[in-house]
Design an enzyme around this catalytic site. Structure first.
Site, short mmCIF file in Angstrom:
data_model
loop_
_atom_site.label_atom_id
_atom_site.label_comp_id
_atom_site.label_asym_id
_atom_site.label_seq_id
_atom_site.Cartn_x
_atom_site.Cartn_y
_atom_site.Cartn_z
N ASP A 27 0.84 -1.19 0.00
CA ASP A 27 0.00 0.00 0.00
C ASP A 27 0.89 1.25 0.00
OD1 ASP A 27 -3.18 0.59 0.92
OD2 ASP A 27 -1.75 2.21 1.28
N ILE A 28 0.45 2.27 -0.75
CA ILE A 28 1.25 3.49 -0.88
C ILE A 28 1.33 4.26 0.45
CG2 ILE A 28 -0.61 5.10 -1.55
CD1 ILE A 28 1.26 6.05 -3.83
N ASN B 11 -12.81 -3.21 2.27
CA ASN B 11 -13.70 -2.07 2.44
C ASN B 11 -14.64 -2.05 1.23
OD1 ASN B 11 -12.36 -1.30 4.79
ND2 ASN B 11 -10.88 -0.08 3.64
N GLY C 267 -15.47 3.17 3.81
CA GLY C 267 -14.08 3.59 3.68
C GLY C 267 -13.42 3.21 2.38
N GLN C 268 -14.19 2.64 1.42
CA GLN C 268 -13.58 2.30 0.14
C GLN C 268 -13.30 3.59 -0.63
OE1 GLN C 268 -15.84 -0.37 -2.41
NE2 GLN C 268 -14.14 -0.60 -3.86
N SER C 269 -12.05 3.74 -1.08
CA SER C 269 -11.66 4.94 -1.82
C SER C 269 -11.22 4.62 -3.24
CB SER C 269 -10.55 5.70 -1.09
OG SER C 269 -9.40 4.88 -0.97
N HIS D 130 -10.34 -4.91 -3.90
CA HIS D 130 -9.02 -5.23 -3.35
C HIS D 130 -9.17 -5.65 -1.89
CE1 HIS D 130 -9.77 -0.94 -2.71
NE2 HIS D 130 -9.11 -1.07 -1.57
N HIS E 46 -7.10 -5.78 1.78
CA HIS E 46 -5.96 -5.29 2.56
C HIS E 46 -5.49 -6.44 3.45
CE1 HIS E 46 -6.82 -0.82 2.10
NE2 HIS E 46 -8.00 -1.33 1.79
P1 DGP Z 1 -9.60 1.54 0.22
O1 DGP Z 1 -9.67 2.78 1.06
O2 DGP Z 1 -10.06 0.31 0.95
O3 DGP Z 1 -10.26 1.72 -1.12
O4 DGP Z 1 -8.05 1.32 -0.04
C1 DGP Z 1 -7.35 1.88 -1.09
C2 DGP Z 1 -5.90 1.82 -0.73
O5 DGP Z 1 -5.15 1.97 -1.92
C3 DGP Z 1 -5.43 2.91 0.22
O6 DGP Z 1 -4.95 2.28 1.42
C4 DGP Z 1 -4.29 3.59 -0.50
C5 DGP Z 1 -3.95 2.66 -1.63
N1 DGP Z 1 -3.53 3.29 -2.86
C6 DGP Z 1 -4.20 4.25 -3.55
N2 DGP Z 1 -3.53 4.59 -4.67
C7 DGP Z 1 -2.42 3.79 -4.69
C8 DGP Z 1 -1.34 3.67 -5.61
O7 DGP Z 1 -1.24 4.35 -6.64
N3 DGP Z 1 -0.38 2.75 -5.31
C9 DGP Z 1 -0.46 1.98 -4.17
N4 DGP Z 1 0.55 1.12 -3.96
N5 DGP Z 1 -1.47 2.08 -3.29
C10 DGP Z 1 -2.43 2.97 -3.56
#
Ligand code: DGP
Length: 106
Positions: A29-30, A84, A90-92, A97, A99
């Site tokens: 995760d970023i 999520n 909290g899904q963004s 996906h 976690h």
């Molecule tokens: P959610 O909130 O459950 O939809 O989680 C989305 C996650 O994705 C959040 O923890 C940050 C991660 N994320 C968003 N953009 C990127 C990206 O470009 N690269 C990576 N590695 N993670 C990302």
């Protein structure tokens, strides 16, 4: 469709995959919220895990197997596996996906 996870899974955005299966990839995760924070993402686009379950249970099973491998490889057996689902939950990123998070890296 402008989907960041489609760009990552297709290789359009170069990303270091920590594990790969037939239908899914795993990458860090970023913005990690735990010492271990890996995302497990289907290569094909589904909006969320409910869409994935309804459309393709076999891809969900493949993703779950990869998530369990990642959990086993990265933690000492104590981990969270979270989907999520929906903005209010909290899904963004609206590409399904999981976690995999752990406070106790292997
Ligand atoms: P959610 O909130 O459950 O939809 O989680 C989305 C996650 O994705 C959040 O923890 C940050 C991660 N994320 C968003 N953009 C990127 C990206 O470009 N690269 C990576 N590695 N993670 C990302």
């Amino acid at each position: 469709m402008d989907c960041i996870f489609c760009k990552i899974t297709s290789g359009q955005i170069p990303t270091n995959f920590v594990a790969v299966s037939e239908h899914a990839v795993a990458f860090n995760d970023i913005s990690p919220r735990q010492p271990v924070h890996v995302l497990v993402v289907p290569k094909q686009h589904f909006n969320d895990v409910a869409d994935l379950n309804n459309s393709s249970p076999e891809i969900l099973a493949d993703l779950m197997a990869l998530a369990m491998k990642v959990a086993g490889d990265t933690s000492e057996g104590s981990f969270r596996l979270t989907f999520n689902t929906g903005k209010e939950a909290g899904q963004s990123v609206f590409h399904a996906h999981a976690h995999v998070t752990s406070v106790q890296p292997r």
